[in-house]
Scaffold this active site. Structure first.
Site, PDB file in Angstrom:
ATOM      1  N   ASN A   1     -12.777  16.396   8.696  1.00 39.09           N
ATOM      2  CA  ASN A   1     -12.567  16.108   7.270  1.00 39.09           C
ATOM      3  C   ASN A   1     -11.998  17.294   6.501  1.00 39.09           C
ATOM      4  O   ASN A   1     -11.786  17.190   5.294  1.00 39.09           O
ATOM      5  CB  ASN A   1     -13.896  15.665   6.625  1.00 39.09           C
ATOM      6  CG  ASN A   1     -14.941  16.775   6.651  1.00 39.09           C
ATOM      7  OD1 ASN A   1     -14.755  17.804   7.287  1.00 39.09           O
ATOM      8  ND2 ASN A   1     -16.047  16.555   5.960  1.00 39.09           N
ATOM      9  N   LYS A   2     -11.732  18.411   7.194  1.00 38.91           N
ATOM     10  CA  LYS A   2     -11.282  19.603   6.482  1.00 38.91           C
ATOM     11  C   LYS A   2      -9.759  19.601   6.259  1.00 38.91           C
ATOM     12  O   LYS A   2      -9.049  18.737   6.746  1.00 38.91           O
ATOM     13  CB  LYS A   2     -11.702  20.850   7.247  1.00 38.91           C
ATOM     14  CG  LYS A   2     -13.218  21.059   7.282  1.00 38.91           C
ATOM     15  CD  LYS A   2     -13.814  21.234   5.897  1.00 38.91           C
ATOM     16  CE  LYS A   2     -15.294  21.596   5.923  1.00 38.91           C
ATOM     17  NZ  LYS A   2     -16.144  20.559   6.521  1.00 38.91           N
ATOM     18  N   ILE A   3      -9.273  20.624   5.538  1.00 37.68           N
ATOM     19  CA  ILE A   3      -7.855  20.637   5.148  1.00 37.68           C
ATOM     20  C   ILE A   3      -6.955  20.730   6.375  1.00 37.68           C
ATOM     21  O   ILE A   3      -5.863  20.155   6.399  1.00 37.68           O
ATOM     22  CB  ILE A   3      -7.584  21.755   4.103  1.00 37.68           C
ATOM     23  CG1 ILE A   3      -6.197  21.588   3.475  1.00 37.68           C
ATOM     24  CG2 ILE A   3      -7.765  23.139   4.684  1.00 37.68           C
ATOM     25  CD1 ILE A   3      -6.008  22.378   2.179  1.00 37.68           C
ATOM     26  N   VAL A   4      -7.404  21.447   7.405  1.00 41.11           N
ATOM     27  CA  VAL A   4      -6.768  21.346   8.733  1.00 41.11           C
ATOM     28  C   VAL A   4      -7.890  21.132   9.734  1.00 41.11           C
ATOM     29  O   VAL A   4      -9.012  21.591   9.541  1.00 41.11           O
ATOM     30  CB  VAL A   4      -5.942  22.592   9.131  1.00 41.11           C
ATOM     31  CG1 VAL A   4      -4.825  22.860   8.149  1.00 41.11           C
ATOM     32  CG2 VAL A   4      -6.814  23.805   9.331  1.00 41.11           C
TER      33      VAL A   4
ATOM     34  N   ASN B   1     -13.505  21.024  10.929  1.00 39.58           N
ATOM     35  CA  ASN B   1     -14.013  19.680  11.205  1.00 39.58           C
ATOM     36  C   ASN B   1     -12.959  18.637  10.813  1.00 39.58           C
ATOM     37  O   ASN B   1     -12.009  18.959  10.103  1.00 39.58           O
ATOM     38  CB  ASN B   1     -15.307  19.485  10.397  1.00 39.58           C
ATOM     39  CG  ASN B   1     -16.069  18.255  10.833  1.00 39.58           C
ATOM     40  OD1 ASN B   1     -15.828  17.701  11.917  1.00 39.58           O
ATOM     41  ND2 ASN B   1     -16.985  17.813   9.997  1.00 39.58           N
TER      42      ASN B   1
END
Lengths: 395, 395
Positions: free
Chosen positions: A219-222, A217
């Site tokens: 907002n995730k790290i990738v 998503n």
């Protein structure tokens, strides 16, 4: 000399990290400094944006290489990944599935999509995720195993699986959990939505569950815009995962034959292109995020009433989302801190409302949730984007 | 003088359309000649690729303006759109939902996702879609209405909805179908996955159903990589569609509270950006596709044993996917035609295998499917990309 936590002291501490930044500091925003444009433009130039194209295969191979699992299958999002994980381990109508009460809504919804029932369990003070020791004690009380199958003695229903979620990227105590699952013949499915880049005893999360779910998503790290992946070391399940996430179509040059109920969960090629470029940069994001976490960790050594959530024992965390915990005497400051920081353009948020308290899950079975209830009131997430760590390191 | 249909005559006819083209001619490929790159790059530059960003709103507004519906809600794909449409009209476990046997698998799978049962009905010779007159006769035989609710007298189950699919972009006879649905208190859900740009009696498809579904898969008239939309003229249902496709999260600046079972079906902003650029070009794609269809139509006037599928009465079709029908004496040529054209790099395909013949749906209720069975054996889809029409028109 210790500084007492307050809305003002938190704001002023956060300003050290974010002052050189924009008016608005997101909780977590992506960084597109690599081959994102090149790969996405390649999709547009060739016309391959959708269900055909090389980036889905490439993303899956990169995920396999990075996490060490045998098979990764890219899908539309983490919720879809979880849904299919549960199907793959055989969760059926009226089964119970053990999940933490303190997690994002997707963990419970995926259970519901299988017509199964979430059974909420408590969290660990150290990992913030499912507490395997407390779960073991609880199962001893409520569960019985007959014919290699676990039943809830109270409801009579089969308990099929356990889904720990690695909160903010911090792995749960996987060794103990695996042992509990084996003892009770429960399938282990890791909700690794938040833990790409996190390791437990040197092995990447997602390797303990029979199948596991990742999220990409925004907002995730990738990120892939929206996206997720199913991970497994079981090659048969891996092939099945690919098959049922692509409408269960039997391969043929022109015939349309489907051999079971399938899902339209394939990740589009254009999103996978973004993902490939992002994954290439993950080894660069991880140390930046760690630097930011270490800065926060040091700052909070000097605070009274608030502490930083550090990676648990035996773990190397991706520090996806940094979090602080207010101690009992200061929990009443939480909303004031949230208000003051957000008003000043520094995004913070509380942890999720316990799922067991939401109207649609209020009647679901649950154990004593005393730790989760305390965590629900005391956690504040603070800005965590990789570039903030970069700025801090360079400063 | 008529030309007898054969693999050779079809290959040579198709070469007139495709000769100036590449070695491989797709059945339908997208055309990215507009603002695709500008809008997608804007997403990458701003970092807004996922659940926040302006393109989802803009795409929804453009869809509303183009189709004339009051509310469009962008989702991850057409299957997700159909799933939510069925939920919105109240399809529940063990309901029956009437769908054509001759449609893509998604129509039936969406019913299954609601734990409901597809009930397969026959197609019309003229529209290739659900035959409303035959349906009316059938319902008179098997259905009864009690308390404004329709029941299947044979199975005892409630029949809740009817889902026509506008095959290859050709609208079904909507006036008659609406009348049948009203008589039997059935909810009408249009599967308009293939019919963006198609009109029945001057009004865009998707306006007759209480809710309707669009698809923007890579092979569709416009694409978002993967994507779809829910359309409705009922503003309350429109708001609910948005809510449950975005995890049913109650709006709040930082709290995470969800008030019902929701789905993670939101279209990512980067896919919506692609969609906005594509929709801008739809008024340009439609006449090109019509020109190609008219070319084919004229060609097949001179064929014996095969005819072109033209738009039905009262309809203006988008001619999404062009199709020919082999007459009874020539149906045995179908596989030879498919083989010869595909071997020469001109992609053709048969229509879908009847869903009622697939293993997972073999036991579902069905009426006499004699027309659908004939269509299944006699249809061949031929290359239909908009740019082929452009080439032809310019030539």
């Amino acid at each position: 000399m210790k500084q007492v936590v307050s809305a003002e002291t938190i704001v002023s501490m956060l300003k050290q990290v974010t002052s050189s930044d924009k008016d608005f500091v997101a909780l977590h925003e992506p960084s597109f400094q690599g081959n994102e444009w090149t790969y996405v433009k390649d999709c547009l130039d060739t016309g391959w944006v959708s269900s055909v194209g090389k980036y889905v295969d490439r993303l899956e191979e990169m995920l396999q290489e990075f996490t060490g699992v045998k098979r990764a299958v890219a899908v539309v999002n983490g919720t879809a990944a979880l849904h299919i994980c549960l199907k793959l381990v055989g969760v059926e109508r009226d089964d119970e599935v053990i999940i933490p009460a303190l997690t994002f809504i997707a963990t419970a919804n995926a259970v519901t999509y299988c017509d199964a029932i979430p059974h909420f369990v408590d969290s660990s003070e150290e990992t913030l995720g499912l507490d395997p020791l407390k779960l073991g004690d609880y199962l001893q009380e409520i569960a019985e195993v007959r014919n290699h199958t676990c039943f809830n003695k109270k409801t009579g229903r089969r308990i099929k699986a356990v889904v720990p979620m690695h909160t903010f990227g911090h792995p749960v105590e996987l060794d103990t959990l695996v042992e509990v699952c084996q003892r009770y013949h429960l399938e282990l499915v890791e909700d690794a939505a938040e833990s790409l880049g996190s390791y437990y005893k040197g092995t990447h999360t997602g390797n303990w569950g029979r199948v596991s779910a990742l999220s990409f998503n925004g907002n995730k790290i990738v990120t892939t815009g929206g996206g997720g992946a199913i991970l497994t070391n079981d090659e048969t399940l891996g092939r099945l995962a690919k098959h049922i996430t692509t409408t269960a179509k039997v391969p043929h040059k022109w015939e349309f034959v489907h051999d079971q109920i399938g899902y339209n969960y394939r990740m589009p090629n254009i999103n996978a292109a973004l993902g490939c470029a992002q994954l290439e940069q993950l080894p660069d994001f991880l140390p930046k995020k760690r630097a930011l976490a270490k800065f926060y960790e040091n700052q909070f050594l000097h605070f009274e009433g608030a502490s930083f959530v550090s990676e648990p024992k035996h773990c190397r965390s991706n520090y996806w989302l940094n979090a602080i915990r207010l101690s009992a005497d200061y929990m009443n400051l939480r909303d004031e801190i949230l208000r003051a920081t957000n008003e000043q353009g520094m995004m913070t948020r509380p942890v999720w409302r316990l799922l067991s308290s939401l109207p649609m899950y209020a009647d679901a079975p649950q154990m004593d949730l005393s730790v989760a209830k305390k965590l629900e009131q005391s956690i504040v997430n603070i800005p965590s984007s990789a570039h903030l760590g970069g700025t801090y390191v360079e400063a």
